[in-house]
Scaffold this motif. Structure first.
Motif, PDB file in Angstrom:
ATOM      1  N   PHE A   1       0.829  -1.192   0.000  1.00 52.30           N
ATOM      2  CA  PHE A   1       0.000   0.000   0.000  1.00 52.30           C
ATOM      3  C   PHE A   1       0.870   1.252   0.000  1.00 52.30           C
ATOM      4  CE2 PHE A   1      -2.100  -3.493   2.044  1.00 52.30           C
ATOM      5  CZ  PHE A   1      -3.371  -3.487   1.489  1.00 52.30           C
ATOM      6  N   LYS A   2       0.345   2.298  -0.680  1.00 53.81           N
ATOM      7  CA  LYS A   2       0.998   3.601  -0.703  1.00 53.81           C
ATOM      8  C   LYS A   2      -0.085   4.668  -0.583  1.00 53.81           C
ATOM      9  CE  LYS A   2       5.143   2.854  -3.477  1.00 53.81           C
ATOM     10  NZ  LYS A   2       5.937   3.458  -4.534  1.00 53.81           N
ATOM     11  N   ILE A   3       0.324   5.847  -0.104  1.00 55.16           N
ATOM     12  CA  ILE A   3      -0.580   7.002  -0.067  1.00 55.16           C
ATOM     13  C   ILE A   3      -0.166   7.914  -1.212  1.00 55.16           C
ATOM     14  CG2 ILE A   3      -1.356   8.995   1.269  1.00 55.16           C
ATOM     15  CD1 ILE A   3      -0.698   7.360   3.806  1.00 55.16           C
ATOM     16  N   ARG A   4      -1.125   8.230  -2.128  1.00 61.47           N
ATOM     17  CA  ARG A   4      -0.817   9.018  -3.325  1.00 61.47           C
ATOM     18  C   ARG A   4      -1.610  10.330  -3.299  1.00 61.47           C
ATOM     19  NH1 ARG A   4      -2.387   6.146  -8.604  1.00 61.47           N
ATOM     20  NH2 ARG A   4      -4.421   6.642  -7.770  1.00 61.47           N
ATOM     21  N   ARG A   5      -0.933  11.405  -3.691  1.00 53.85           N
ATOM     22  CA  ARG A   5      -1.590  12.702  -3.849  1.00 53.85           C
ATOM     23  C   ARG A   5      -2.200  12.738  -5.245  1.00 53.85           C
ATOM     24  NH1 ARG A   5       1.938  17.877  -2.383  1.00 53.85           N
ATOM     25  NH2 ARG A   5       3.236  16.958  -3.988  1.00 53.85           N
ATOM     26  N   GLN A   6      -3.490  13.083  -5.345  1.00 57.44           N
ATOM     27  CA  GLN A   6      -4.218  13.049  -6.615  1.00 57.44           C
ATOM     28  C   GLN A   6      -3.711  14.106  -7.601  1.00 57.44           C
ATOM     29  OE1 GLN A   6      -8.314  13.574  -5.462  1.00 57.44           O
ATOM     30  NE2 GLN A   6      -8.484  11.506  -4.608  1.00 57.44           N
TER      31      GLN A   6
ATOM     32  N   TRP B   1       6.197  14.545   0.296  1.00 54.56           N
ATOM     33  CA  TRP B   1       5.812  13.893  -0.960  1.00 54.56           C
ATOM     34  C   TRP B   1       7.047  13.621  -1.798  1.00 54.56           C
ATOM     35  CZ3 TRP B   1       1.072  12.169  -0.796  1.00 54.56           C
ATOM     36  CH2 TRP B   1       0.131  12.817   0.002  1.00 54.56           C
ATOM     37  N   SER B   2       7.096  12.437  -2.441  1.00 51.89           N
ATOM     38  CA  SER B   2       8.236  12.090  -3.301  1.00 51.89           C
ATOM     39  C   SER B   2       7.732  11.218  -4.453  1.00 51.89           C
ATOM     40  CB  SER B   2       9.313  11.350  -2.513  1.00 51.89           C
ATOM     41  OG  SER B   2       8.912  10.031  -2.239  1.00 51.89           O
ATOM     42  N   ASP B   3       8.624  10.959  -5.395  1.00 54.44           N
ATOM     43  CA  ASP B   3       8.253  10.135  -6.551  1.00 54.44           C
ATOM     44  C   ASP B   3       8.055   8.662  -6.182  1.00 54.44           C
ATOM     45  OD1 ASP B   3       8.285  12.314  -8.251  1.00 54.44           O
ATOM     46  OD2 ASP B   3      10.389  12.008  -8.819  1.00 54.44           O
TER      47      ASP B   3
ATOM     48  N   GLY C   1       0.134  18.974   4.085  1.00 56.23           N
ATOM     49  CA  GLY C   1      -0.258  20.154   3.306  1.00 56.23           C
ATOM     50  C   GLY C   1      -1.328  19.886   2.265  1.00 56.23           C
ATOM     51  N   THR C   2      -1.877  18.699   2.226  1.00 54.22           N
ATOM     52  CA  THR C   2      -2.888  18.330   1.230  1.00 54.22           C
ATOM     53  C   THR C   2      -4.163  17.902   1.969  1.00 54.22           C
ATOM     54  OG1 THR C   2      -1.149  17.549  -0.247  1.00 54.22           O
ATOM     55  CG2 THR C   2      -3.380  16.819  -0.725  1.00 54.22           C
ATOM     56  N   ASP C   3      -5.319  18.360   1.481  1.00 54.88           N
ATOM     57  CA  ASP C   3      -6.592  17.945   2.079  1.00 54.88           C
ATOM     58  C   ASP C   3      -6.737  16.434   1.994  1.00 54.88           C
ATOM     59  OD1 ASP C   3      -7.374  20.543   2.660  1.00 54.88           O
ATOM     60  OD2 ASP C   3      -8.394  20.814   0.727  1.00 54.88           O
ATOM     61  N   TYR C   4      -7.390  15.861   3.004  1.00 60.52           N
ATOM     62  CA  TYR C   4      -7.589  14.417   3.021  1.00 60.52           C
ATOM     63  C   TYR C   4      -8.448  13.947   1.850  1.00 60.52           C
ATOM     64  CZ  TYR C   4      -5.290  14.054   7.519  1.00 60.52           C
ATOM     65  OH  TYR C   4      -4.349  14.080   8.511  1.00 60.52           O
TER      66      TYR C   4
END
Length: 179
Positions: free
Chosen positions: A7-12, A26-28, A56-59
């Motif tokens: 599992f990973k958490i990704r910013r849309q 956040w990273s690649d 820094g990103t909304d859930y």
């Protein structure tokens, strides 16, 4: 072979992944969690510290991505081949260690030779100075005994001089004047 999940958490917005930890960035590549419960625990931890945003990103703007990992057999090496690889690697490491040791010994030998050369120069300078002093002392010669300078007469320090009170030469304290 069995598949497993990661599992990973990704910013849309840009597809970058969370690095995890108490202060995620956040990273690649991001962090890989081995179980969904681990991701959930991580998100709860960050929410308790800062409940408005995740790094820094909304859930609402992040996703938990689930990967199915399927191991694939790519090549098979007999145990004998692997053993030879390990042995050659061990031999190479030993050879390199011996080379490092020889280089270190060579450096120490070179430093000692330099120190010996320096000490020889110092000893040569001292010996030369002693020879010059001996030659200077040997250069003082006397042709006859008359040429030898007289030695200073020793001073008798026990003898004390008495002050002279009389100008006429008579001494009142002398035994001849008391008669």
């Amino acid at each position: 072979m069995r598949t497993r999940k990661e599992f990973k958490i990704r910013r849309q917005s840009d597809g970058q992944f969370s690095t995890g930890g108490a202060s995620p960035r956040w990273s690649d590549t991001g962090k890989i969690w081995k179980a969904r419960a681990h991701v959930t625990n991580h998100l709860h931890l960050v929410m308790q510290r800062n409940d408005e945003t995740y790094a820094g990103t909304d859930y609402d703007a992040i996703d938990v991505v689930e990967y199915d990992i399927c191991p694939v057999e790519s090549s098979v090496s007999p145990l004998l081949t692997l053993t030879r690889v390990v042995e050659s690697h061990t031999e190479e490491r030993q050879r390199l260690a011996e080379e490092r040791q020889l280089r270190a010994q060579e450096r120490r030998r070179h430093l000692l030779e330099e120190e010996i050369a320096t000490l020889r120069k110092k000893l040569g300078a001292i010996t030369l100075k002693e020879e010059q002093q001996a030659e200077a002392a040997d250069g003082v010669t006397f042709d006859t005994v008359a040429d030898v300078p007289p030695a200073a007469e020793p001073v008798d320090e026990t003898e004390t001089l008495q002050p002279c009170d009389e100008v006429d030469g008579s001494d009142e304290d002398s035994p001849s004047s008391q008669e």
